[in-house]
Design a protein around this motif. Structure first.
Motif, PDB file in Angstrom:
ATOM      1  N   GLY A  15      25.093   7.729  -2.372  1.00  0.00           N
ATOM      2  CA  GLY A  15      24.016   7.292  -1.482  1.00  0.00           C
ATOM      3  C   GLY A  15      24.460   6.273  -0.457  1.00  0.00           C
ATOM      4  N   ARG A  17      24.678   6.371   2.678  1.00  0.00           N
ATOM      5  CA  ARG A  17      23.933   6.294   3.945  1.00  0.00           C
ATOM      6  C   ARG A  17      22.660   5.450   3.832  1.00  0.00           C
ATOM      7  NH1 ARG A  17      22.845  12.098   4.851  1.00  0.00           N
ATOM      8  NH2 ARG A  17      23.316  12.137   2.633  1.00  0.00           N
ATOM      9  N   LYS A  27      19.289   6.252  -5.011  1.00  0.00           N
ATOM     10  CA  LYS A  27      18.511   6.651  -3.814  1.00  0.00           C
ATOM     11  C   LYS A  27      17.417   7.646  -4.186  1.00  0.00           C
ATOM     12  CE  LYS A  27      21.583  10.327  -2.277  1.00  0.00           C
ATOM     13  NZ  LYS A  27      22.299  10.976  -1.202  1.00  0.00           N
ATOM     14  N   GLU A  28      17.639   8.413  -5.254  1.00  0.00           N
ATOM     15  CA  GLU A  28      16.631   9.386  -5.693  1.00  0.00           C
ATOM     16  C   GLU A  28      15.368   8.680  -6.212  1.00  0.00           C
ATOM     17  OE1 GLU A  28      19.820   9.265  -6.762  1.00  0.00           O
ATOM     18  OE2 GLU A  28      20.703  11.039  -5.821  1.00  0.00           O
ATOM     19  N   GLY A 110      31.779  15.511  -5.641  1.00  0.00           N
ATOM     20  CA  GLY A 110      31.077  16.470  -4.787  1.00  0.00           C
ATOM     21  C   GLY A 110      30.048  17.317  -5.514  1.00  0.00           C
ATOM     22  N   ASP A 133      17.958  14.459  -3.209  1.00  0.00           N
ATOM     23  CA  ASP A 133      17.465  13.590  -2.135  1.00  0.00           C
ATOM     24  C   ASP A 133      16.701  14.361  -1.060  1.00  0.00           C
ATOM     25  OD1 ASP A 133      19.668  14.879  -1.193  1.00  0.00           O
ATOM     26  OD2 ASP A 133      20.700  13.094  -0.455  1.00  0.00           O
TER      27      ASP A 133
HETATM   28  P1  UTP Z   1      24.749  14.086  -0.517  1.00  0.00           P
HETATM   29  O1  UTP Z   1      26.071  14.331   0.098  1.00  0.00           O
HETATM   30  O2  UTP Z   1      23.560  14.048   0.390  1.00  0.00           O
HETATM   31  O3  UTP Z   1      24.720  12.722  -1.349  1.00  0.00           O
HETATM   32  O4  UTP Z   1      24.545  15.111  -1.698  1.00  0.00           O
HETATM   33  P2  UTP Z   1      25.649  11.433  -1.305  1.00  0.00           P
HETATM   34  O5  UTP Z   1      27.051  11.789  -1.604  1.00  0.00           O
HETATM   35  O6  UTP Z   1      24.962  10.459  -2.209  1.00  0.00           O
HETATM   36  O7  UTP Z   1      25.458  10.974   0.223  1.00  0.00           O
HETATM   37  P3  UTP Z   1      26.111   9.784   1.051  1.00  0.00           P
HETATM   38  O8  UTP Z   1      26.841  10.490   2.172  1.00  0.00           O
HETATM   39  O9  UTP Z   1      27.010   8.950   0.172  1.00  0.00           O
HETATM   40  O10 UTP Z   1      24.957   8.974   1.581  1.00  0.00           O
HETATM   41  C1  UTP Z   1      23.364  15.892  -1.936  1.00  0.00           C
HETATM   42  C2  UTP Z   1      22.915  15.725  -3.372  1.00  0.00           C
HETATM   43  O11 UTP Z   1      23.992  15.940  -4.283  1.00  0.00           O
HETATM   44  C3  UTP Z   1      24.171  14.839  -5.153  1.00  0.00           C
HETATM   45  C4  UTP Z   1      23.523  13.651  -4.455  1.00  0.00           C
HETATM   46  O12 UTP Z   1      23.029  12.714  -5.400  1.00  0.00           O
HETATM   47  C5  UTP Z   1      22.400  14.304  -3.646  1.00  0.00           C
HETATM   48  O13 UTP Z   1      21.209  14.386  -4.391  1.00  0.00           O
HETATM   49  N1  UTP Z   1      25.631  14.642  -5.409  1.00  0.00           N
HETATM   50  C6  UTP Z   1      26.486  14.492  -4.379  1.00  0.00           C
HETATM   51  C7  UTP Z   1      26.070  14.630  -6.721  1.00  0.00           C
HETATM   52  O14 UTP Z   1      25.280  14.783  -7.676  1.00  0.00           O
HETATM   53  N2  UTP Z   1      27.408  14.421  -6.957  1.00  0.00           N
HETATM   54  C8  UTP Z   1      28.311  14.263  -5.946  1.00  0.00           C
HETATM   55  O15 UTP Z   1      29.521  14.077  -6.240  1.00  0.00           O
HETATM   56  C9  UTP Z   1      27.836  14.295  -4.624  1.00  0.00           C
END
Ligand code: UTP
Length: 290
Positions: A15, A17, A27-28, A110, A133
């Protein structure tokens, strides 16, 4: 065809961003008016006939588990208070939306890796994936829009909408041909394309239904910079002619960025039964001064 009853919600991202808000609050769990984002998502899944949900979390996301559990002290405190009956029921309801399970993604590697954690939970069944999210407001739940298409065609399904061309590089691009109504056949897809690589402005926005074969595909998809791309994995299905796209009807709020959170609160605030009149009056006054 067997009904789809299982869903996975990946919620283990960092999260970045929405920092610093997401430093110690997942963030969820950021709210839209009076409910955390992930509750809207779990409610959407339940409204689509999903009975079993696996939420993928990681360290620091314990608030999500608490939210869907009983809070005995709070419940006891509200229970006997007639004036707080609605609050009592809303608190109690959180623990009874669906059968919710949790599993940790130990390293943030990822989306594909997060979804792969669900392999044993899913077994040999098709399942829905709702990104943790992305809140999507729709009368006909978007998860149901997708599972209905899965049950009709038997292929994987991605929920898409057209996004402005300049925004496509933030998402992905799909090569599609029409099939029927708002359903398309997907031939090719590319994550985060450059402007010159755009095949269409359809991007995947937070809802997907996958056959169980996706786990074997993830195992065989070569990682790039240490991470298997989920779009690359789904593209294997597309190349085999086994992926449909649904141009879904719904209003999506991206709770993973700050503007998305503000928009979600404004729009849902304007529809909240208790707050809508006061909030509308406030907004009108505010806008008149802009
Ligand atoms: P996002 O790429 O939007 O989430 O992934 P992030 O990595 O939290 O974003 P930023 O760039 O750091 O702000 C979409 C969804 O996949 C989950 C996130 O929690 C979100 O709900 N996710 C992402 C995972 O469960 N694991 C990961 O390794 C990456």
């Amino acid at each position: 065809m067997k009904k789809i009853t299982k869903a996975v919600i990946p919620a283990a991202g960092l999260g970045t961003r929405v920092l610093p808000a997401s430093k110690s609050v997942p963030k969820e769990m950021l709210n839209i008016v009076d409910k955390p984002a992930i509750q809207y998502i779990v409610e959407e899944a339940a409204a689509a006939g999903i009975t079993d949900i696996l939420i993928i979390t990681n360290r620091g996301k314990g608030a999500i588990e608490d939210h869907f559990d009983h809070s005995f002290e709070l419940e006891k405190n509200l229970e006997g208070n007639a004036a707080k009956r609605d609050l009592y029921e809303s608190v109690l309801a959180c623990s009874d939306i669906a059968d919710i399970y949790f599993k940790r993604q130990k390293e943030t590697k990822g989306l594909a890796d997060a979804i792969y954690r669900a392999k044993s939970f899913v077994g040999d069944e098709p399942f829905a994936i709702l990104y943790g999210d992305d809140v999507i407001d729709a009368e006909y739940p978007v998860t149901k829009q997708l599972t209905d298409v899965y049950e009709k065609f038997g292929n994987g399904v991605v929920g898409v909408q057209e996004v402005p061309r300049e925004d496509v590089p933030k998402y992905c691009t799909l090569d599609v041909t029409p099939l029927e109504k708002n359903v398309m056949q997907v031939h090719d897809m590319l994550e985060k394309p450059s402007l010159s690589e755009i095949m269409s402005c359809y991007s995947i926005l937070g809802r997907v239904v996958m056959p169980p074969e996706i786990f074997g595909i993830i195992e065989n998809t070569p990682p790039v910079n240490g991470e298997v791309g989920f779009t690359a994995a789904m593209n294997t299905l597309a190349k085999q002619g086994r992926l449909n796209a649904v141009d879904f009807v719904g209003n999506r709020f991206d709770m993973g960025n700050k503007l998305g959170i503000l928009k979600a609160n404004c729009e849902m605030g304007l529809r909240h039964p208790e707050l809508k009149d006061d909030f509308k009056a406030y907004l009108k006054e505010l806008v008149s001064k802009l």
